[in-house]
Design a protein around this motif. Structure first.
Motif, PDB file in Angstrom:
ATOM      1  N   ASN A  79      -2.849  -6.002 -19.940  1.00 59.08           N
ATOM      2  CA  ASN A  79      -1.515  -5.541 -19.515  1.00 59.08           C
ATOM      3  C   ASN A  79      -1.600  -4.543 -18.375  1.00 59.08           C
ATOM      4  O   ASN A  79      -0.765  -4.526 -17.466  1.00 59.08           O
ATOM      5  N   ASN A  80      -2.629  -3.680 -18.457  1.00 54.67           N
ATOM      6  CA  ASN A  80      -2.811  -2.685 -17.399  1.00 54.67           C
ATOM      7  C   ASN A  80      -3.111  -3.369 -16.063  1.00 54.67           C
ATOM      8  O   ASN A  80      -2.569  -2.992 -15.017  1.00 54.67           O
ATOM      9  N   ASN A 126       8.961  -4.278  -1.626  1.00 52.52           N
ATOM     10  CA  ASN A 126       9.811  -3.162  -1.211  1.00 52.52           C
ATOM     11  C   ASN A 126       9.640  -2.866   0.285  1.00 52.52           C
ATOM     12  O   ASN A 126      10.613  -2.629   1.004  1.00 52.52           O
ATOM     13  N   ASP A 127       8.382  -2.911   0.739  1.00 53.65           N
ATOM     14  CA  ASP A 127       8.120  -2.702   2.167  1.00 53.65           C
ATOM     15  C   ASP A 127       8.788  -3.793   3.003  1.00 53.65           C
ATOM     16  O   ASP A 127       9.359  -3.531   4.068  1.00 53.65           O
ATOM     17  N   LYS A 169      -1.144  -5.222 -10.751  1.00 48.88           N
ATOM     18  CA  LYS A 169      -0.830  -6.302  -9.809  1.00 48.88           C
ATOM     19  C   LYS A 169       0.669  -6.357  -9.515  1.00 48.88           C
ATOM     20  O   LYS A 169       1.091  -6.543  -8.374  1.00 48.88           O
ATOM     21  N   THR A 170       1.456  -6.170 -10.591  1.00 49.92           N
ATOM     22  CA  THR A 170       2.919  -6.208 -10.422  1.00 49.92           C
ATOM     23  C   THR A 170       3.395  -5.066  -9.535  1.00 49.92           C
ATOM     24  O   THR A 170       4.259  -5.251  -8.662  1.00 49.92           O
TER      25      THR A 170
END
Length: 743
Positions: A335-336, A350-351, A341-342
């Motif tokens: 999950n980490n 966003n960029d 990656k997410t």
């Protein structure tokens, strides 16, 4: 001879048989239609009492009969009803298939009323799947169809479903507006169930908006209606709503009481639903119940053996715990990694969005600058065209030249209107249009607009009719200028496309809450009309009925786009109903506030009386770099018996004002060297009393603050109307005359 008689008898027998057979077929079709209706009616009764399996079975029988007589209209309606039942018994995919078949049949048979019902059911289905935007699209389509078919009474259910979607989206203000409309329609058509649900939903919305007392009142009204008319699903919904409201108000006793009522009634309804499901769904519930019972037995056996197998269980539990911890550690690790990656992907997106936003803002600024530049470059030669044309028309041209000059004037005016329309659209899209509410007489305002357009109507041999609702007050607080623009565009459009006909302008009160009114404006004509295909795009920019209509009637296609933008700014709505060859009706509804104060009467217009003034010592300075415009402005002033000096840049203008005393300076803005703005700022450092007009082709609204800061007294936009120009000069010279006399 006997053989001949035999043939005659045979012929009569055959004819009688055919006629009897035809009558029999007609009777059979009527009987089948009655059987279809009986099955549908029976299905309705069974649905109301929760017998969904039999309800669906009867609808399928009705569908078989409808297919037998090839009645596609009834087939479409039955498919919609089957989909409703399938949705209730939790078969959403089957319901979607049925709705698709219904839509196809209803479009094929032009059954738009039932198609709207199908759209409404689709919207409900997509709401249950939490696909809210798709649901809203179907609800909007349903409302449009109902409005076209004149089925206002069915819109209330769609509006209620829309409101519930907006509640899920937490857009409570929009939900509130939709519910208010639903309540009005439900009361109008005595729709008790819809009214009950609308009150309950309004209670939820008001609680979210912080109006607890109103929320309780509305929810209780909904509960009272549901109980009085025995509508269990709305009763349980109202219980839950009241529980939530009391919970937020920290009245935990009543909150728990209503919650218990909700749970008890919900369980009862669930049991009834399970009893009346199809055999397949019923068997699924039974299997789930048996699985649960089997698990309970396993737990009891484990408890019985626990005392004898404590050590073994402890060992097993330890191993299980270690396994779980290992799996949990592995899961956390994965999950980490996924989260990292997410996050990286989100940062990248966003960029990209920031870059896209910057590009869009740059494009918007480029567009605005482009329009400003183009406007100036177009208005400057237009000043020369219109100015020279007016001068030539005033100088008694030859009879054969007069038509050409009038055509030139018309072309110049048309081009100026087109430029102004483009600028208006640009301001609307950029949200730069602001409201300017004031008290005015609505009845007289509309009369003035009609009066102003009456000559155009007379040219087309068209009569204008005006109807003002007797129950509607005349004085309101609103932005009268924008209302006038809307009316001028719509009535002007009606006049353009109506020859030898009639146009009706009607104003009606749609609804009222204290001093707040919603007023419906109707502009109806019996002109050429609009095809159904073109109606969907009529409010888009540069949209007209067709290329042929554009060529025949003229126009830029921007008028209705401006109307739509202005109505949106006024928080209103606009509708169109038209039929080719029979005419068109435009309806728009806008909120307005009744004004108790009397309308301030407008001051009578001051007539230009320059000839009455002593103009002997009046000196005017014209600052203009364009030679043609210099000549036009000089001739216009000379024609008014006014003397002027002319300079072609800002530096010379400053020096002339220092050296000589002028009464008025007409200052252009864009010039070589220092601009008109800079020159005016410099002049204001040593002369604050001199009257300076900005004689400019720039867009005034966008530069108003710059003109004010520079110190201009007024603005004259090029190309200008000569009477407006004369009036402004007269007002200034008259004021200066009075000042010198008093000294």
């Amino acid at each position: 001879m006997s053989q001949y008689k035999f043939y005659i008898v045979a012929f009569f027998v055959l004819t009688s048989s055919i006629l009897f057979s035809q009558n029999s077929v007609n009777q059979d079709v009527d009987i089948i239609k009655m059987r279809i209706q009986n099955y549908i009616t029976q299905s309705g009764f069974e649905t109301e009492r929760g017998d969904y399996y039999n309800a669906k079975e009867n609808l399928e029988k009705a569908l078989t009969l409808a297919k037998q007589i090839n009645d596609k209209k009834r087939q479409g309606s039955i498919y919609t009803k089957i989909a409703k039942v399938q949705f209730i018994v939790e078969e959403p995919e089957n319901a979607l298939v049925s709705l698709t078949k219904a839509s196809e049949l209803q479009r094929e048979t032009n059954d738009y009323a039932n198609l709207a019902i199908t759209y409404n059911v689709r919207g409900i289905l997509y709401t249950s799947k939490k696909e809210y935007q798709t649901a809203l699209e179907y609800f909007n389509s349903a409302k449009s169809r109902f409005e076209e078919e004149g089925l206002e009474r069915l819109i209330s259910d769609v509006s209620l479903n829309e409101a519930k979607v907006y509640i899920q989206l937490k857009d409570y203000k929009t939900a509130k507006a939709m519910l208010e409309k639903t309540i009005i329609l439900a009361k109008k058509y005595n729709q008790v169930g819809i009214l009950s649900s609308a009150y309950i939903s309004s209670g939820k919305v008001q609680q979210k908006l912080g109006n607890s007392n109103l929320a309780l009142s509305l929810a209780k009204q909904g509960l009272e209606l549901a109980e009085r008319n025995n509508i269990p699903e709305y009763i349980t919904d109202s219980y839950l709503t009241l529980s939530d409201i009391y919970q937020e108000n920290e009245d935990y006793k009543l909150a728990n009481e209503y919650l218990r009522k909700h749970i008890s009634l919900s369980d009862s309804l669930l049991n009834i639903k399970r009893e009346n499901l199809s055999p397949e769904r019923k068997s699924q519930f039974i299997n789930e119940y048996k699985d649960s019972e089997f698990k309970q037995m396993e737990v009891k056996l484990e408890e019985a053996d626990a005392s004898n197998n404590l050590t073994r269980i402890t060992t097993i539990l330890s191993i299980a715990l270690i396994t779980i911890l290992s799996l949990l550690t592995l899961s956390l690790y994965k999950n980490n990694n996924i989260r990292l990656k997410t996050n990286n992907m989100l940062h990248k997106k966003n960029d990209e969005l920031i870059i896209a936003k910057e590009k869009a803002e740059l494009a918007s600024k480029t567009k605005a600058n482009f329009l400003s530049t183009v406007t100036h470059e177009l208005r400057t030669p237009l000043y020369a065209v219109t100015g020279l044309t007016n001068m030539l028309l005033d100088e008694e041209p030859k009879p054969d030249q007069l038509p050409h000059l009038k055509s030139l004037k018309f072309s110049g005016d048309y081009l100026l209107t087109f430029i102004n329309d483009i600028l208006q659209i640009n301001k609307i899209e950029a949200n730069k249009v602001e409201l300017d509410p004031e008290v005015f007489n609505l009845k007289k305002k509309v009369e003035n607009v009609i009066s102003a357009l009456s000559n155009s109507a007379s040219d087309n041999n068209t009569k204008l009719h005006y109807e003002y609702d007797d129950g509607l007050p005349t004085t309101f607080m609103a932005d009268q200028l924008k209302i006038s623009q809307i009316l001028i565009n719509l009535i002007g459009n009606a006049i353009k496309f109506t020859k030898d006909g009639d146009i009706w302008v009607r104003l009606k009160k749609l609804n009222q809450t204290k001093d707040n009114y919603t007023i419906r404006f109707e502009i109806e004509d019996n002109g050429i009309g609009i095809t159904r295909e073109k109606q969907e795009h009529m409010f888009e920019s540069f949209s007209q009925g067709s290329i042929q209509i554009n060529r025949k009637y003229g126009g830029t296609g921007l008028g209705l786009s401006i109307v739509k933008g202005l109505i949106d700014i006024l928080k209103g709505k606009i509708y169109l109903k038209s039929e080719l060859g029979k005419g068109s009706s435009f309806f728009f509804e806008i909120p307005m506030t009744f004004a108790t104060e009397p309308v301030i009467s407008e001051k009578p217009k001051t007539l230009n009386k320059l000839n009455a003034l002593d103009l002997t010592n009046i000196k005017i300075l014209v600052v203009e770099d364009n030679k043609i415009n210099q000549m036009i402005t000089r001739k216009i002033l000379n024609k008014m018996n006014l003397y002027c000096d002319v300079v072609d840049n800002g530096e010379d203008a400053v020096e002339r004002v220092k050296e000589e005393q002028y009464d008025i300076v007409l200052m252009d803005i864009h010039m070589p060297g220092i601009s008109g703005l800079e020159a005016t700022k410099i002049i204001r450092t040593f002369d604050k009393e001199l009257t300076i007009f900005a004689l400019t082709a720039v867009t005034i609204e966008d530069k108003m603050h710059e003109f004010d800061e520079a110190g201009f007294d007024d603005i004259i936009s090029k190309p200008f109307k000569q009477e407006d120009f004369e009036k402004k000069l007269y007002n200034v010279l008259k004021k200066n005359k009075k000042s010198s006399t008093s000294i």
